[in-house]
Design an enzyme around this catalytic site. Structure first.
Site, short mmCIF file in Angstrom:
data_model
loop_
_atom_site.label_atom_id
_atom_site.label_comp_id
_atom_site.label_asym_id
_atom_site.label_seq_id
_atom_site.Cartn_x
_atom_site.Cartn_y
_atom_site.Cartn_z
N CYS A 79 6.44 -12.43 2.17
CA CYS A 79 7.08 -13.71 2.26
C CYS A 79 5.87 -14.28 3.28
CB CYS A 79 8.63 -13.76 3.10
SG CYS A 79 9.24 -15.18 3.11
N HIS A 163 11.85 -9.96 0.25
CA HIS A 163 11.99 -9.02 1.29
C HIS A 163 12.25 -7.65 0.56
CE1 HIS A 163 10.81 -11.59 4.44
NE2 HIS A 163 11.51 -12.46 3.83
N GLU A 165 11.61 -4.85 1.78
CA GLU A 165 12.24 -3.84 2.94
C GLU A 165 13.53 -4.30 3.40
OE1 GLU A 165 11.01 -7.73 4.91
OE2 GLU A 165 10.60 -6.79 3.02
#
Length: 179
Positions: A79, A163, A165
């Site tokens: 991002c 994202h 994660e």
């Protein structure tokens, strides 16, 4: 050889990346100072707010060290991290890539979508995500969402507009470790 992954930890969602790598048994170093780069083998530049991140990189005088590291070692930008690595005034300009910030909408427009990567469906979490609008010839498109590239690689640099994660799926982090 044991690798140590650095996660830039001056702003943004660095802890979730650190947790993902730790779950894979990888040693992690939170990178906050110039000398932290000396003890890592690869680096993640997490999401957050790209203007704030740039301001903090300059305030803490680590922009040049970050540039030098990213020029030769494996780097993964998610991002805002992808924005910092791309072409633009004040950016690192290490990717043959131009981005449009917040192209998928504002915070309230955040969404989750299935995307395909290496013949596997993975979950993409898009939060004020950038769109990769001009992709150069040296850049490999690894994944798309609605015909727009969302995961790219150029040499030692991996970037995503989403994202990974924020999911429980380590697929993208494992790919980065294998680069």
């Amino acid at each position: 050889m044991t690798q140590k992954v650095g996660v830039l930890a001056i702003q943004g969602g660095y802890q979730k990346h650190a947790d993902m790598f730790k779950s894979l048994g990888v040693e992690v170093k939170l990178v906050k100072f110039n000398n932290d780069f000396d003890s890592i083998d690869r680096l993640v530049i997490p999401g957050g707010e790209s203007t704030t991140l740039l301001n903090l990189l300059n305030k803490h005088q680590i922009f040049d060290k970050l540039y030098n590291f990213c020029s030769s070692k494996p780097v993964f930008g998610t991002c805002a991290g992808s924005i910092i690595l791309s072409k633009g005034e004040g950016y690192l300009n290490l990717l043959d890539l131009e981005v449009q910030r917040n192209a998928y909408g504002r915070q309230v427009d955040s969404f989750v979508a299935d995307i395909s990567f290496n013949d596997k469906n993975i979950t993409g979490v898009f939060i004020r995500a950038p769109k990769f609008i001009v992709v150069g010839n040296q850049v490999d498109i690894l994944s798309k969402y609605q015909n727009s590239p969302v995961l790219l690689r150029q040499a030692n640099i991996l970037v995503s507009s989403f994202h990974p994660e924020l999911t429980q799926d380590p697929t993208i982090h494992e790919y980065f470790l294998a680069m």
